[in-house]
Design an enzyme around this catalytic site. Structure first.
Site, PDB file in Angstrom:
ATOM      1  CE  LYS A 102      32.643   0.316 -14.702  1.00 46.28           C
ATOM      2  NZ  LYS A 102      31.680   0.970 -13.781  1.00 46.28           N
ATOM      3  N   GLY A 214      19.609  -8.956  -8.525  1.00 47.78           N
ATOM      4  CA  GLY A 214      21.058  -8.885  -8.289  1.00 47.78           C
ATOM      5  C   GLY A 214      21.334  -8.873  -6.801  1.00 47.78           C
ATOM      6  N   GLY A 216      24.648  -8.845  -5.439  1.00 52.00           N
ATOM      7  CA  GLY A 216      26.061  -8.535  -5.211  1.00 52.00           C
ATOM      8  C   GLY A 216      26.151  -7.414  -4.188  1.00 52.00           C
ATOM      9  CG  ASN A 217      28.932  -3.735  -2.460  1.00 49.11           C
ATOM     10  OD1 ASN A 217      28.421  -2.646  -2.728  1.00 49.11           O
ATOM     11  ND2 ASN A 217      29.580  -3.914  -1.325  1.00 49.11           N
ATOM     12  CB  ALA A 218      24.801  -2.479  -5.706  1.00 47.74           C
ATOM     13  N   GLY A 219      23.060  -4.752  -4.546  1.00 48.79           N
ATOM     14  CA  GLY A 219      21.715  -5.284  -4.321  1.00 48.79           C
ATOM     15  C   GLY A 219      21.520  -5.788  -2.906  1.00 48.79           C
TER      16      GLY A 219
HETATM   17  N1  GLU Z   1      31.893   0.908 -10.117  1.00 55.66           N
HETATM   18  C1  GLU Z   1      31.151   1.938  -9.468  1.00 55.66           C
HETATM   19  C2  GLU Z   1      30.275   2.662 -10.471  1.00 55.66           C
HETATM   20  O1  GLU Z   1      29.943   2.132 -11.502  1.00 55.66           O
HETATM   21  C3  GLU Z   1      32.028   2.882  -8.647  1.00 55.66           C
HETATM   22  C4  GLU Z   1      33.034   3.673  -9.427  1.00 55.66           C
HETATM   23  C5  GLU Z   1      34.030   4.421  -8.583  1.00 55.66           C
HETATM   24  O2  GLU Z   1      33.894   4.441  -7.367  1.00 55.66           O
HETATM   25  O3  GLU Z   1      34.948   4.977  -9.179  1.00 55.66           O
HETATM   26  O4  GLU Z   1      29.803   3.737 -10.220  1.00 55.66           O
END
Ligand code: GLU
Length: 405
Positions: A102, A214, A216-219
């Site tokens: 990360k 939330g 953002g993209n996910a929510g």
């Molecule tokens: N940021 C996203 C996660 O936390 C995607 C990570 C990725 O696609 O490598 O799963």
């Protein structure tokens, strides 16, 4: 407790059920490598700033390090370590041949102009290029990072290394720049497939009500997709606060409002509520889709949902997990619920490496099968060992990582 301390507690709990030698747990308590860099960024004003950035490479036993880069003022080394560990577990849960890592930059990116954001993104790659690469470490978007940012990063990487195939170092790129069909909606779509599998397994009403923390993209994408298949979204929130309408929110109207005003505050056809109120709404399903540490030992008493679907990473603390288990509130853990994002990142990486382009239909079919399989494996294990789904997911992941190690 910090995010990384919480992740270590989750690891310890699963260690009791995973058939692995103790060394594997010890290995996973320590990231393989933590790199910190200071990024010089030129502001439009002519001022120059130094920003702190991290890349944590947690574990690569199963394949190249994989995980997003977050731009947020609350990024810390501890947080990136937690997120890196969760990625290693997540990729093993999704059963894709990748490890966990990360990245993050401590920055309030909302305050940056587009040109500043581009210079920062390219600066990140200049600082970390030696430890990144298609077979080494493959970043992606995360909180406040976008396909456009991935494109700048991929471009910078290719410029610096001269390797045209180097664009595969970044996933979540725009579709026309080597991205995959379905990547933009993958986290939410994967979550919905997991929810569908769960609903079938326990007999949940397909018209159940949902609250989402939330936007953002996910929510936001989850609200859109879930409402399309018949769920009723009764509350949503962003960092400015929340909206509640027990009759169901008009998701596309809320989205247009958010696009126009950049926040949900002031939307007319709903009651305004706080983020804390949202957690306590009477709904069947609670979907945390913002940041970690939201559902804690202190506030879990408010949760009235039957199930929590974790689209965010780390939204529930280990203390809350214990209480929720006692109260028979199921938690579908992040490492399963939001693994659709990294799964389609894996598809993108594969397509880039092989020079292929898969259709939206192909991507969707593969994603659906993989999410349903992952859910089934974890649900069965949880039943067999009489444990919660997070512990089951971690135990399975640990066994897979041990095998590869
Ligand atoms: N940021 C996203 C996660 O936390 C995607 C990570 C990725 O696609 O490598 O799963």
């Amino acid at each position: 407790m910090t995010a990384f301390e919480n992740a270590l507690v989750q690891l310890e709990r699963a260690a009791k059920y995973a058939k692995v030698r103790p060394f594997i747990i010890e290995r996973l308590r320590h990231p393989n490598r933590i790199v910190e860099a200071s990024l010089p960024v030129a502001m439009d004003s002519g001022e120059e700033r130094i920003l702190t950035a991290y890349r944590v490479q947690h574990n690569n036993a199963r394949g190249p390090y994989k995980g997003g880069i977050r731009f947020h003022p609350k990024v810390s080394k501890d947080e990136v370590q937690a997120l890196g560990l969760w990625m290693a577990i997540k990729c093993a849960v999704a059963n894709i041949p990748l490890g966990g890592g990360k990245g993050g930059v401590i920055v309030d990116s909302k305050q940056l102009s587009k040109a500043e954001l581009e210079r920062l993104s390219r600066g990140f790659v200049r600082a970390f290029k030696d430890i990144l690469g298609p077979q080494l470490d493959v970043p992606a978007p995360d909180v406040y990072t976008t396909p456009e940012i991935m494109d700048w990063m991929a471009d910078e990487y290719v410029k610096l290394t001269g390797d045209q195939k180097g664009r595969a170092t970044f996933t979540g790129k725009p579709l026309e720049k080597g991205g995959s069909e379905g990547r933009g909606t993958a986290t939410a779509q994967g979550g919905l497939y997991v929810l569908d599998a769960y609903a079938k397994a326990i007999g949940l009403d397909p018209n159940a009500t949902i609250t989402i923390q939330g936007f953002g993209n996910a929510g936001r994408t989850f609200a859109e997709l879930a409402s399309q298949v018949g769920y009723t979204i009764i509350a949503v929130s962003d960092s400015s606060g929340g909206l509640y309408n027990p009759q169901g929110l008009d998701v596309s109207a809320v989205e247009s409002y958010k696009d126009e005003h950049r926040s949900l505050g002031g939307y007319p056809d709903a009651q305004s509520i706080t983020n804390e109120d949202l957690l306590g709404c009477e709904a069947d399903i609670l979907v945390p889709a913002a940041l970690e540490g939201q559902i804690t030992g202190q506030n879990q008493y408010n949760v009235k949902a039957r199930v929590i679907l974790e689209l965010a990473n780390g939204p529930t603390t280990p203390e809350a997990d214990i209480e929720l288990l006692k109260r028979k509130i199921d938690v579908i853990p992040d490492v399963l619920a939001n693994s659709g994002g990294v799964t389609v990142s894996y598809f993108e990486w594969e397509q880039n490496n092989k020079g292929e382009h898969w259709t939206a239909g192909d991507v969707d079919t593969k994603l659906k099968t993989m999410m349903a399989d992952a859910f089934q494996t974890i649900h069965d294990r949880a039943k067999k060992d009489s444990i919660d789904m997070r512990t089951a997911a971690f135990a399975i992941a640990l066994e897979r990582i041990a095998e590869a190690t």
